[in-house]
Enzyme design. Structure first.
Site, PDB file in Angstrom:
ATOM      1  N   GLY A   9       0.801  -1.220   0.000  1.00 34.29           N
ATOM      2  CA  GLY A   9       0.000   0.000   0.000  1.00 34.29           C
ATOM      3  C   GLY A   9       0.833   1.269   0.000  1.00 34.29           C
ATOM      4  N   ASN A  10       2.004   1.201   0.652  1.00 36.56           N
ATOM      5  CA  ASN A  10       2.836   2.399   0.727  1.00 36.56           C
ATOM      6  C   ASN A  10       3.352   2.835  -0.644  1.00 36.56           C
ATOM      7  OD1 ASN A  10       4.365  -0.135   1.181  1.00 36.56           O
ATOM      8  ND2 ASN A  10       6.093   1.223   0.892  1.00 36.56           N
ATOM      9  N   LYS A 127     -11.624 -10.358   8.216  1.00 35.48           N
ATOM     10  CA  LYS A 127     -10.773  -9.291   7.693  1.00 35.48           C
ATOM     11  C   LYS A 127     -11.479  -7.937   7.824  1.00 35.48           C
ATOM     12  CE  LYS A 127      -7.605  -7.262   5.105  1.00 35.48           C
ATOM     13  NZ  LYS A 127      -6.246  -7.018   5.573  1.00 35.48           N
ATOM     14  N   LYS A 211      -3.215  -9.891  -0.856  1.00 35.01           N
ATOM     15  CA  LYS A 211      -2.444  -9.742  -2.096  1.00 35.01           C
ATOM     16  C   LYS A 211      -1.104 -10.478  -2.050  1.00 35.01           C
ATOM     17  CE  LYS A 211       1.028  -6.367  -1.519  1.00 35.01           C
ATOM     18  NZ  LYS A 211       1.083  -6.343  -0.106  1.00 35.01           N
ATOM     19  N   LYS A 273       2.984 -11.565   4.616  1.00 36.33           N
ATOM     20  CA  LYS A 273       4.159 -11.475   3.734  1.00 36.33           C
ATOM     21  C   LYS A 273       5.090 -12.653   3.997  1.00 36.33           C
ATOM     22  CE  LYS A 273       3.843  -6.486   3.881  1.00 36.33           C
ATOM     23  NZ  LYS A 273       2.805  -6.456   2.830  1.00 36.33           N
TER      24      LYS A 273
HETATM   25  P1  ADP Z   1       2.145  -3.122   2.755  1.00 34.20           P
HETATM   26  O1  ADP Z   1       1.139  -2.022   2.849  1.00 34.20           O
HETATM   27  O2  ADP Z   1       3.435  -2.727   2.129  1.00 34.20           O
HETATM   28  O3  ADP Z   1       1.575  -4.403   2.204  1.00 34.20           O
HETATM   29  P2  ADP Z   1       1.890  -3.547   5.627  1.00 34.20           P
HETATM   30  O4  ADP Z   1       1.714  -2.178   6.181  1.00 34.20           O
HETATM   31  O5  ADP Z   1       0.725  -4.436   5.520  1.00 34.20           O
HETATM   32  O6  ADP Z   1       2.633  -3.429   4.232  1.00 34.20           O
HETATM   33  O7  ADP Z   1       3.041  -4.341   6.407  1.00 34.20           O
HETATM   34  C1  ADP Z   1       4.321  -3.738   6.614  1.00 34.20           C
HETATM   35  C2  ADP Z   1       4.388  -3.251   8.054  1.00 34.20           C
HETATM   36  O8  ADP Z   1       4.397  -4.377   8.923  1.00 34.20           O
HETATM   37  C3  ADP Z   1       5.620  -2.496   8.448  1.00 34.20           C
HETATM   38  O9  ADP Z   1       5.526  -1.136   8.119  1.00 34.20           O
HETATM   39  C4  ADP Z   1       5.667  -2.722   9.971  1.00 34.20           C
HETATM   40  O10 ADP Z   1       5.085  -1.619  10.630  1.00 34.20           O
HETATM   41  C5  ADP Z   1       4.751  -3.911  10.206  1.00 34.20           C
HETATM   42  N1  ADP Z   1       5.333  -5.032  10.944  1.00 34.20           N
HETATM   43  C6  ADP Z   1       4.639  -5.778  11.830  1.00 34.20           C
HETATM   44  N2  ADP Z   1       5.408  -6.750  12.337  1.00 34.20           N
HETATM   45  C7  ADP Z   1       6.615  -6.635  11.756  1.00 34.20           C
HETATM   46  C8  ADP Z   1       7.846  -7.366  11.864  1.00 34.20           C
HETATM   47  N3  ADP Z   1       7.957  -8.423  12.670  1.00 34.20           N
HETATM   48  N4  ADP Z   1       8.897  -6.968  11.105  1.00 34.20           N
HETATM   49  C9  ADP Z   1       8.781  -5.917  10.286  1.00 34.20           C
HETATM   50  N5  ADP Z   1       7.658  -5.179  10.129  1.00 34.20           N
HETATM   51  C10 ADP Z   1       6.576  -5.529  10.861  1.00 34.20           C
HETATM   52 MG    MG Z   2       0.848  -0.639   4.707  1.00 36.27          MG
END
Ligand code: ADP
Ligand code: MG
Length: 324
Positions: A9-10, A127, A211, A273
């Site tokens: 999302g970022n 969800k 995703k 992920k």
């Molecule tokens: P995206 O939007 O890129 O799919 P998300 O925001 O869903 O990503 O997931 C990434 C975020 O997960 C990071 O910004 C961090 O804040 C969070 N996070 C939670 N647990 C962990 C972890 N164990 N290691 C790294 N990041 C983590």
């Molecule tokens: Mg995010």
């Protein structure tokens, strides 16, 4: 190498989740520059992306305008965001590829992802999506057949099913385009969730698909050498947010499974992920990488990010039945 890059999302919204069209265009422009660097270094790239904030915004419009225009179902929201995000990515990608001297044709596919009609997720919606609402407004949405949960101080929130992705139905089309030299955007938001009826027809369902999990399925189906999950942190971290935080670098499947089982990766963010990265390699893929968007080019060459690798893996597609 053939590489599937999943953008979080970022990469799609501005700082702090700013979702104005301008902020989204700027974020995507930046993301496509990183993707173009990967293409220019000789890799065959397929892209997928999240759509959480964009679907959240569509749901707000649905709610606010319900008396004026009929609300549309979640599968339509998915299709609409694949369209707008895909279109924005194509413009930015074309320009970024030209700028690095690696012009390629580009395409974005409206993509359906098959889920099982009897997936247990349909009986247990978990969800959370969209914005928080006060109880009375949530009540009226519940009367329209939606499931909303009391989330305490913040208010009520809609929850929907998040079934397992089985197969991206556009995989054959995607491979045709990749073989013709296209950089393709596919299965945005995990793909539009569809189920197959007894007569073979498919139809959309009210659900969302993770995703990252779809990216793992798609990466195997196209015989990708690497699955790259691009987010906003450079590594998955053990003890995230604690004084003992420790980034995970190269790691075996067994070690990463143990870290996940110990609860190091938050569900709904890093959890899926890590699960997707594990599934790709367990299922025969060669290499999964979780890293920051601005490190994706470096990650394919060296020791950047969290790397799960299976050196003996084949890169044959997991299945031939999807080929046209
Ligand atoms: P995206 O939007 O890129 O799919 P998300 O925001 O869903 O990503 O997931 C990434 C975020 O997960 C990071 O910004 C961090 O804040 C969070 N996070 C939670 N647990 C962990 C972890 N164990 N290691 C790294 N990041 C983590
Ligand atoms: Mg995010």
């Amino acid at each position: 190498m053939r590489v599937l890059i999943a953008l979080g999302g970022n990469a799609m919204t501005g700082p702090g989740g700013d979702a104005t069209p301008q902020a989204q265009r700027e974020a995507i422009t930046l993301a496509m520059r990183h993707v173009a660097t990967v293409v220019a270094s000789g890799h065959e790239v397929v892209l997928t992306h999240g759509n959480g904030p964009q679907v959240g915004n569509l749901l707000v419009k649905n709610e606010l305008a319900a008396q004026v225009v009929p609300p549309v179902p979640l599968d339509w929201c998915g299709a609409q965001t694949q369209g707008t995000i895909g279109f924005t990515m194509l413009d930015a990608l074309e320009q970024a590829l030209a700028a690095v001297g690696a012009p390629r044709p580009v395409a974005a596919l409206v993509s359906r992802t098959l889920v099982a009609a009897d997936d247990p997720a349909f009986a247990n919606a978990t969800k959370p999506i969209g914005r928080f609402l006060p109880q009375d407004q949530a009540r009226s949405m519940i009367e329209h057949g939606e499931t909303w949960e009391d989330r305490g101080e913040k208010g009520w929130r809609r929850v929907v099913a998040s079934p397992e992705p089985l197969e991206v139905l556009e995989t054959g089309t995607l491979l045709t385009l990749v073989d013709a030299g296209y950089v393709v955007v596919a299965a945005g938001g995990g793909g539009i969730p569809v189920v197959r009826a007894a007569d073979g027809s498919v139809h959309g369902v009210e659900a969302v698909i993770d995703k990252d999990l779809t990216a793992a399925v798609l990466a195997r189906a196209i015989g990708a050498d690497a699955l790259v999950i691009a987010t906003d942190v450079e590594n998955a971290v053990l003890g995230y947010g604690t004084p003992d935080a420790r980034p995970v670098g190269r790691v075996s499947v067994a070690e990463m499974e143990a870290y996940a089982a110990a609860g190091h990766f938050t569900s709904g963010s890093m959890g899926p992920k890590v699960e997707a990265a594990l599934r790709f390699v367990r299922d025969g893929g060669r290499r999964s990488v979780i890293t920051a968007l601005d490190r994706i080019a470096d990650a394919l060459g060296g020791e950047v990010g969290t790397i799960i690798e299976n050196p003996s893996a084949s890169t044959e597609p997991a299945t031939e039945r999807l080929l046209p």
